[in-house]
Design an enzyme around this catalytic site. Structure first.
Site, mmCIF file in Angstrom:
data_model
loop_
_atom_site.group_PDB
_atom_site.id
_atom_site.type_symbol
_atom_site.label_atom_id
_atom_site.label_comp_id
_atom_site.label_asym_id
_atom_site.label_seq_id
_atom_site.Cartn_x
_atom_site.Cartn_y
_atom_site.Cartn_z
ATOM 1 N N GLU A 1 -12.980 -6.210 68.925
ATOM 2 C CA GLU A 1 -13.611 -6.120 70.229
ATOM 3 C C GLU A 1 -13.282 -4.803 70.932
ATOM 4 O O GLU A 1 -12.194 -4.244 70.780
ATOM 5 C CB GLU A 1 -13.195 -7.319 71.086
ATOM 6 C CG GLU A 1 -13.735 -8.600 70.483
ATOM 7 C CD GLU A 1 -13.502 -9.850 71.312
ATOM 8 O OE1 GLU A 1 -14.345 -10.743 71.255
ATOM 9 O OE2 GLU A 1 -12.491 -9.937 72.024
ATOM 10 N N CYS B 1 -11.691 0.565 76.307
ATOM 11 C CA CYS B 1 -10.492 0.007 75.693
ATOM 12 C C CYS B 1 -10.800 -0.239 74.210
ATOM 13 O O CYS B 1 -11.654 -1.047 73.870
ATOM 14 C CB CYS B 1 -10.144 -1.288 76.425
ATOM 15 S SG CYS B 1 -8.684 -2.084 75.775
ATOM 16 N N CYS C 1 -3.074 -8.181 64.596
ATOM 17 C CA CYS C 1 -1.859 -7.386 64.777
ATOM 18 C C CYS C 1 -0.728 -8.092 64.056
ATOM 19 O O CYS C 1 -0.647 -9.327 64.073
ATOM 20 C CB CYS C 1 -1.525 -7.238 66.264
ATOM 21 S SG CYS C 1 -0.091 -6.159 66.547
ATOM 22 N N CYS D 1 3.886 -10.518 69.237
ATOM 23 C CA CYS D 1 4.388 -10.720 70.601
ATOM 24 C C CYS D 1 3.908 -12.118 71.031
ATOM 25 O O CYS D 1 2.748 -12.474 70.800
ATOM 26 C CB CYS D 1 3.852 -9.648 71.544
ATOM 27 S SG CYS D 1 4.328 -7.996 70.991
ATOM 28 N N CYS E 1 0.617 -12.847 73.316
ATOM 29 C CA CYS E 1 -0.593 -12.065 73.029
ATOM 30 C C CYS E 1 -1.498 -12.824 72.074
ATOM 31 O O CYS E 1 -1.077 -13.248 70.995
ATOM 32 C CB CYS E 1 -0.191 -10.725 72.420
ATOM 33 S SG CYS E 1 -1.598 -9.752 71.855
ATOM 34 N N CYS F 1 -6.902 -8.125 79.208
ATOM 35 C CA CYS F 1 -5.818 -7.736 78.287
ATOM 36 C C CYS F 1 -5.278 -8.955 77.571
ATOM 37 O O CYS F 1 -4.987 -9.966 78.203
ATOM 38 C CB CYS F 1 -4.605 -7.208 79.027
ATOM 39 S SG CYS F 1 -4.910 -5.886 80.092
HETATM 40 N N1 SAH Z 1 -0.365 -3.182 70.713
HETATM 41 C C1 SAH Z 1 -0.334 -2.342 71.849
HETATM 42 C C2 SAH Z 1 -1.651 -2.193 72.565
HETATM 43 C C3 SAH Z 1 -2.537 -3.408 72.753
HETATM 44 S S1 SAH Z 1 -2.208 -4.593 73.969
HETATM 45 C C4 SAH Z 1 0.737 -2.781 72.813
HETATM 46 O O1 SAH Z 1 1.275 -3.862 72.647
HETATM 47 O O2 SAH Z 1 1.054 -2.005 73.707
HETATM 48 C C5 SAH Z 1 -2.445 -3.867 75.585
HETATM 49 C C6 SAH Z 1 -1.513 -4.482 76.633
HETATM 50 O O3 SAH Z 1 -1.857 -5.841 76.949
HETATM 51 C C7 SAH Z 1 -0.072 -4.507 76.156
HETATM 52 O O4 SAH Z 1 0.799 -4.110 77.185
HETATM 53 C C8 SAH Z 1 0.103 -5.972 75.846
HETATM 54 O O5 SAH Z 1 1.461 -6.335 75.824
HETATM 55 C C9 SAH Z 1 -0.670 -6.628 76.961
HETATM 56 N N2 SAH Z 1 -0.971 -8.043 76.709
HETATM 57 C C10 SAH Z 1 -0.987 -8.699 75.532
HETATM 58 N N3 SAH Z 1 -1.282 -10.010 75.737
HETATM 59 C C11 SAH Z 1 -1.463 -10.179 77.057
HETATM 60 C C12 SAH Z 1 -1.826 -11.305 77.872
HETATM 61 N N4 SAH Z 1 -2.082 -12.491 77.344
HETATM 62 N N5 SAH Z 1 -1.917 -11.107 79.209
HETATM 63 C C13 SAH Z 1 -1.712 -9.883 79.737
HETATM 64 N N6 SAH Z 1 -1.383 -8.792 79.017
HETATM 65 C C14 SAH Z 1 -1.262 -8.937 77.690
HETATM 66 FE FE1 SF4 Z 2 0.309 -6.525 68.776
HETATM 67 FE FE2 SF4 Z 2 -0.360 -7.939 70.930
HETATM 68 FE FE3 SF4 Z 2 2.184 -7.186 70.563
HETATM 69 FE FE4 SF4 Z 2 0.333 -5.336 71.194
HETATM 70 S S1 SF4 Z 2 0.998 -7.057 72.493
HETATM 71 S S2 SF4 Z 2 1.926 -5.201 69.598
HETATM 72 S S3 SF4 Z 2 -1.452 -6.188 70.116
HETATM 73 S S4 SF4 Z 2 1.027 -8.597 69.247
#
Ligand code: SAH
Ligand code: SF4
Length: 371
Positions: free
Chosen positions: A91, A104, A111, A115, A118, A338
């Site tokens: 996406e 974006c 991934c 995390c 996420c 996000c």
């Molecule tokens: N992998 C990279 C970039 C993609 S995520 C990273 O982790 O930085 C972009 C941002 O959205 C990151 O700061 C991530 O931690 C945040 N993010 C992920 N899941 C989220 C959620 N459910 N609600 C709000 N932010 C989230």
């Molecule tokens: Fe991967 Fe989501 Fe963690 Fe970013 S926030 S490193 S996309 S698992």
């Protein structure tokens, strides 16, 4: 073999032409046709002599990825689901704001980093995106959005904050960044292109040397114990090393600060005490904070912090003199916020399956009667 010219930045294209015995300036001409004018038909490249066009057409194509679905939110946010083959989809999201338009961009199908908050991480991992699939997102979105009445492109900024960890797909991401910055292609300044990373320390050092664009670091916790849990890559690159890497990055960065992203999870990382720890942690790193209210997804197990709590957290940082922005949730009605980007991931790590097995095992353990 047919090559896809969308995979090449200008130096790679120049090398390609050199092999054909052609002059390097051809690379600039072709970059302009592809990325400036959005041409996919080599026949339309009219400042290239016909015999060369024919030779090129026989061996090369310009094949952008295929858009499956385009959605437009009530607030103007747009989301494209892009087919990247074998049942996988990624996406891309466009966010219009006063005075700028931000795209974006995704870097991987899923991934691998897990995390816990996420949605992309929850879905597992399939593969890295090709250069053509990364830059193709900008190509496709530009084509759809066009230019404003002054003739400027609608997309003025790019953030690598879609699906995936950009620094885990380093070479392809850097080639795509080179194309974004190239005056013959998109001509974006380094300040207007941001890479967001969860903290891959060695790759941050490489980015500083090879393509220093603006950097955002997903911090989300102010101490190792908590970060180990919610951003598991922290077990490999703990906070002390991450902060040192941020300081090194700033020696070459186009902006004189790092943006720390911090997702606000109710009762997990959002107290005033966490904010105080955060201040101590970053005291040697010039930075700004971007607080992101957690965007829920099914079975996440987390709740968004209450707005009162976010305000207190923010005020603690602001009173210490920091610039703090709280990210507004955009495109909620089309699941474009996000961490909500789901795409379609044919998970090779079988993560969802393992999760179910783990939950069942945990439940079984809890149900063992006490003697
Ligand atoms: N992998 C990279 C970039 C993609 S995520 C990273 O982790 O930085 C972009 C941002 O959205 C990151 O700061 C991530 O931690 C945040 N993010 C992920 N899941 C989220 C959620 N459910 N609600 C709000 N932010 C989230
Ligand atoms: Fe991967 Fe989501 Fe963690 Fe970013 S926030 S490193 S996309 S698992």
């Amino acid at each position: 073999m047919t090559v896809n010219l969308l995979n090449f930045d200008q130096p790679a294209l120049a090398a390609f032409f050199a092999e054909l015995g052609e002059k390097p300036f051809r690379a600039k001409q072709v970059m302009r046709w592809i990325h400036h004018f959005g041409v996919t038909d080599i026949e339309q490249m009219t400042d290239i002599a016909r015999p060369l066009r024919e030779k090129l057409a026989a061996m090369a194509v310009i094949a952008p990825p295929e858009v499956k679905v385009e959605q437009i939110s009530e607030d103007g946010t747009r989301k494209w689901l892009i087919d990247v083959g074998t049942g996988n989809g990624i996406e891309t999201v466009f966010i219009p704001e006063e005075g700028r338009g931000t795209l974006c961009v995704s870097s991987q199908v899923g991934c691998a980093l897990e995390c816990t908050f996420c949605s992309t991480g929850r879905q597992g991992f399939n593969r890295n995106l090709e250069v053509s699939e990364i830059i193709g997102q900008l190509w496709v979105a530009n084509k759809a959005l066009g230019r404003d009445p002054k003739g400027d492109r609608i997309i003025s900024n790019v953030v690598m904050m879609g699906m995936g960890e950009p620094l885990a797909n380093f070479d392809n991401v850097v080639t795509a960044l080179n194309i974004m910055l190239d005056d013959s292609a998109y001509g974006l300044s380094r300040r207007r292109v941001t890479v967001s990373t969860s903290g891959l320390v060695p790759a941050m050092d490489r980015l500083r040397e090879e393509c220093p664009v603006a950097l955002a670091v997903s911090l989300h916790a102010p101490n190792d114990a908590l970060r180990d849990e919610i951003v598991p890559i922290n077990r490999k690159y703990p906070l002390k090393e991450l902060m040192a890497a941020c300081r090194r990055y700033l020696e070459k960065a186009p902006r004189d600060f790092i943006t720390f992203e911090y997702v606000m999870l109710d009762g997990v990382n959002d107290t005033v005490e966490h904010a105080r720890q955060l201040l101590a942690l970053v005291k040697d790193v010039p930075c700004k904070f971007n607080l992101i209210p957690f965007n829920p997804f099914p079975d996440s197990g987390y709740r968004t912090s209450r707005s009162e709590q976010i305000r207190r957290f923010r005020d603690t940082l602001m009173q210490a003199g920091y610039v703090v922005t709280t990210r507004k949730t955009r495109g909620e009605d089309i699941d474009a916020a996000c961490g909500q980007l789901a795409g379609k991931v044919q998970d090779k790590t079988r993560r969802a399956e393992k999760r179910v097995v783990r939950i069942v095992a945990e439940q079984a353990q809890h149900s063992v009667p006490n003697h």
